[in-house]
Write a protein that holds these residues in place. Structure first.
Motif, PDB file in Angstrom:
ATOM      1  N   LEU A   1      -2.750  12.146   6.413  1.00  0.00           N
ATOM      2  CA  LEU A   1      -4.032  12.316   5.740  1.00  0.00           C
ATOM      3  C   LEU A   1      -4.522  10.977   5.172  1.00  0.00           C
ATOM      4  O   LEU A   1      -5.671  10.613   5.341  1.00  0.00           O
ATOM      5  N   THR A   2      -3.623  10.250   4.526  1.00  0.00           N
ATOM      6  CA  THR A   2      -4.005   8.955   3.964  1.00  0.00           C
ATOM      7  C   THR A   2      -4.428   7.993   5.054  1.00  0.00           C
ATOM      8  O   THR A   2      -5.430   7.285   4.919  1.00  0.00           O
ATOM      9  N   ARG A   3      -3.665   7.967   6.140  1.00  0.00           N
ATOM     10  CA  ARG A   3      -3.991   7.074   7.259  1.00  0.00           C
ATOM     11  C   ARG A   3      -5.389   7.391   7.785  1.00  0.00           C
ATOM     12  O   ARG A   3      -6.185   6.483   8.046  1.00  0.00           O
ATOM     13  N   GLU A   4      -5.705   8.669   7.925  1.00  0.00           N
ATOM     14  CA  GLU A   4      -7.025   9.063   8.426  1.00  0.00           C
ATOM     15  C   GLU A   4      -8.128   8.676   7.450  1.00  0.00           C
ATOM     16  O   GLU A   4      -9.187   8.196   7.858  1.00  0.00           O
ATOM     17  N   LEU A   5      -7.881   8.862   6.162  1.00  0.00           N
ATOM     18  CA  LEU A   5      -8.869   8.509   5.146  1.00  0.00           C
ATOM     19  C   LEU A   5      -9.146   7.009   5.150  1.00  0.00           C
ATOM     20  O   LEU A   5     -10.296   6.576   5.177  1.00  0.00           O
ATOM     21  N   GLY A  74       2.120   3.142  -8.756  1.00  0.00           N
ATOM     22  CA  GLY A  74       1.243   2.267  -9.518  1.00  0.00           C
ATOM     23  C   GLY A  74       1.886   1.522 -10.665  1.00  0.00           C
ATOM     24  O   GLY A  74       1.184   0.841 -11.409  1.00  0.00           O
ATOM     25  N   SER A  75       3.202   1.627 -10.820  1.00  0.00           N
ATOM     26  CA  SER A  75       3.834   0.933 -11.947  1.00  0.00           C
ATOM     27  C   SER A  75       3.814  -0.574 -11.715  1.00  0.00           C
ATOM     28  O   SER A  75       3.701  -1.047 -10.587  1.00  0.00           O
ATOM     29  N   GLU A  76       3.947  -1.320 -12.799  1.00  0.00           N
ATOM     30  CA  GLU A  76       3.995  -2.780 -12.685  1.00  0.00           C
ATOM     31  C   GLU A  76       5.200  -3.224 -11.862  1.00  0.00           C
ATOM     32  O   GLU A  76       5.121  -4.193 -11.118  1.00  0.00           O
ATOM     33  N   THR A  77       6.314  -2.491 -11.997  1.00  0.00           N
ATOM     34  CA  THR A  77       7.515  -2.823 -11.222  1.00  0.00           C
ATOM     35  C   THR A  77       7.243  -2.680  -9.734  1.00  0.00           C
ATOM     36  O   THR A  77       7.601  -3.557  -8.941  1.00  0.00           O
ATOM     37  N   ASP A  78       6.605  -1.568  -9.344  1.00  0.00           N
ATOM     38  CA  ASP A  78       6.284  -1.362  -7.930  1.00  0.00           C
ATOM     39  C   ASP A  78       5.307  -2.412  -7.425  1.00  0.00           C
ATOM     40  O   ASP A  78       5.464  -2.950  -6.329  1.00  0.00           O
ATOM     41  N   ARG A  79       4.291  -2.703  -8.220  1.00  0.00           N
ATOM     42  CA  ARG A  79       3.303  -3.725  -7.837  1.00  0.00           C
ATOM     43  C   ARG A  79       3.987  -5.077  -7.651  1.00  0.00           C
ATOM     44  O   ARG A  79       3.753  -5.782  -6.674  1.00  0.00           O
ATOM     45  N   ARG A  80       4.872  -5.429  -8.575  1.00  0.00           N
ATOM     46  CA  ARG A  80       5.593  -6.701  -8.486  1.00  0.00           C
ATOM     47  C   ARG A  80       6.453  -6.751  -7.221  1.00  0.00           C
ATOM     48  O   ARG A  80       6.470  -7.754  -6.513  1.00  0.00           O
ATOM     49  N   LYS A  93      -3.413   4.472  -4.847  1.00  0.00           N
ATOM     50  CA  LYS A  93      -4.276   5.542  -4.345  1.00  0.00           C
ATOM     51  C   LYS A  93      -5.045   6.212  -5.475  1.00  0.00           C
ATOM     52  O   LYS A  93      -6.182   6.618  -5.287  1.00  0.00           O
ATOM     53  N   GLY A  94      -4.435   6.308  -6.654  1.00  0.00           N
ATOM     54  CA  GLY A  94      -5.120   6.912  -7.792  1.00  0.00           C
ATOM     55  C   GLY A  94      -6.353   6.129  -8.207  1.00  0.00           C
ATOM     56  O   GLY A  94      -7.313   6.682  -8.712  1.00  0.00           O
ATOM     57  N   ASP A  95      -6.315   4.826  -8.005  1.00  0.00           N
ATOM     58  CA  ASP A  95      -7.441   3.954  -8.362  1.00  0.00           C
ATOM     59  C   ASP A  95      -8.338   3.646  -7.174  1.00  0.00           C
ATOM     60  O   ASP A  95      -9.322   2.936  -7.318  1.00  0.00           O
ATOM     61  N   LEU A  96      -7.960   4.152  -6.003  1.00  0.00           N
ATOM     62  CA  LEU A  96      -8.671   3.795  -4.781  1.00  0.00           C
ATOM     63  C   LEU A  96     -10.084   4.357  -4.769  1.00  0.00           C
ATOM     64  O   LEU A  96     -10.292   5.552  -4.881  1.00  0.00           O
ATOM     65  N   VAL A  97     -11.004   3.464  -4.672  1.00  0.00           N
ATOM     66  CA  VAL A  97     -12.379   3.831  -4.370  1.00  0.00           C
ATOM     67  C   VAL A  97     -12.759   3.016  -3.152  1.00  0.00           C
ATOM     68  O   VAL A  97     -12.232   1.929  -2.925  1.00  0.00           O
ATOM     69  N   ARG A  98     -13.639   3.542  -2.380  1.00  0.00           N
ATOM     70  CA  ARG A  98     -14.013   2.925  -1.113  1.00  0.00           C
ATOM     71  C   ARG A  98     -14.280   1.435  -1.250  1.00  0.00           C
ATOM     72  O   ARG A  98     -13.780   0.626  -0.486  1.00  0.00           O
ATOM     73  N   GLN A  99     -15.053   1.057  -2.246  1.00  0.00           N
ATOM     74  CA  GLN A  99     -15.461  -0.339  -2.363  1.00  0.00           C
ATOM     75  C   GLN A  99     -14.282  -1.258  -2.665  1.00  0.00           C
ATOM     76  O   GLN A  99     -14.258  -2.392  -2.219  1.00  0.00           O
ATOM     77  N   ASP A 100     -13.289  -0.770  -3.425  1.00  0.00           N
ATOM     78  CA  ASP A 100     -12.110  -1.596  -3.703  1.00  0.00           C
ATOM     79  C   ASP A 100     -11.427  -2.013  -2.409  1.00  0.00           C
ATOM     80  O   ASP A 100     -11.110  -3.179  -2.214  1.00  0.00           O
TER      81      ASP A 100
END
Length: 110
Positions: A1-5, A74-80, A93-100
């Protein structure tokens, strides 16, 4: 689903998309097909997104290929961890908006 989106979002603004079912297939296809950028989830079977990114960034000819990670982690550890693996962008994905996504992809391809 994510891949398609994600594919739909990027195709809607004019990008040509090549999909892979998992990290192992992505590595195989990237060895045979020229692409300008990789968008990857972290959680994939066989080869996860962190390992895919590490392998691309250590590859003799693919190391300059931009990699954007899109994930639920979305944790800082994962981002790092994503950035240390060599990702050029990290979007949750929680913060994902098309324009981002479009902005990050456009910036990396410029």
């Amino acid at each position: 689903l994510t891949r398609e989106l994600l594919s739909s979002l990027l195709e809607a603004v004019g990008y040509e998309i090549i999909n892979a079912q998992d990290g192992a297939e992505a590595l195989d296809r990237l060895g045979r097909e020229a692409v300008d950028l990789v968008v990857s989830d972290l959680e994939m079977p066989k080869v996860d997104g962190l390992e895919l990114t590490r392998r691309l960034k250590s590859h003799p000819t693919l190391h300059t290929l931009p990699v954007v990670i899109v994930t639920t982690r979305g944790s800082e550890t994962d981002r790092r961890k994503g950035m240390e693996a060599g990702a050029d962008g990290y979007i949750t994905k929680g913060d994902l908006v098309r324009q981002d996504l479009v902005d990050v992809v456009s910036r990396l391809l410029a």
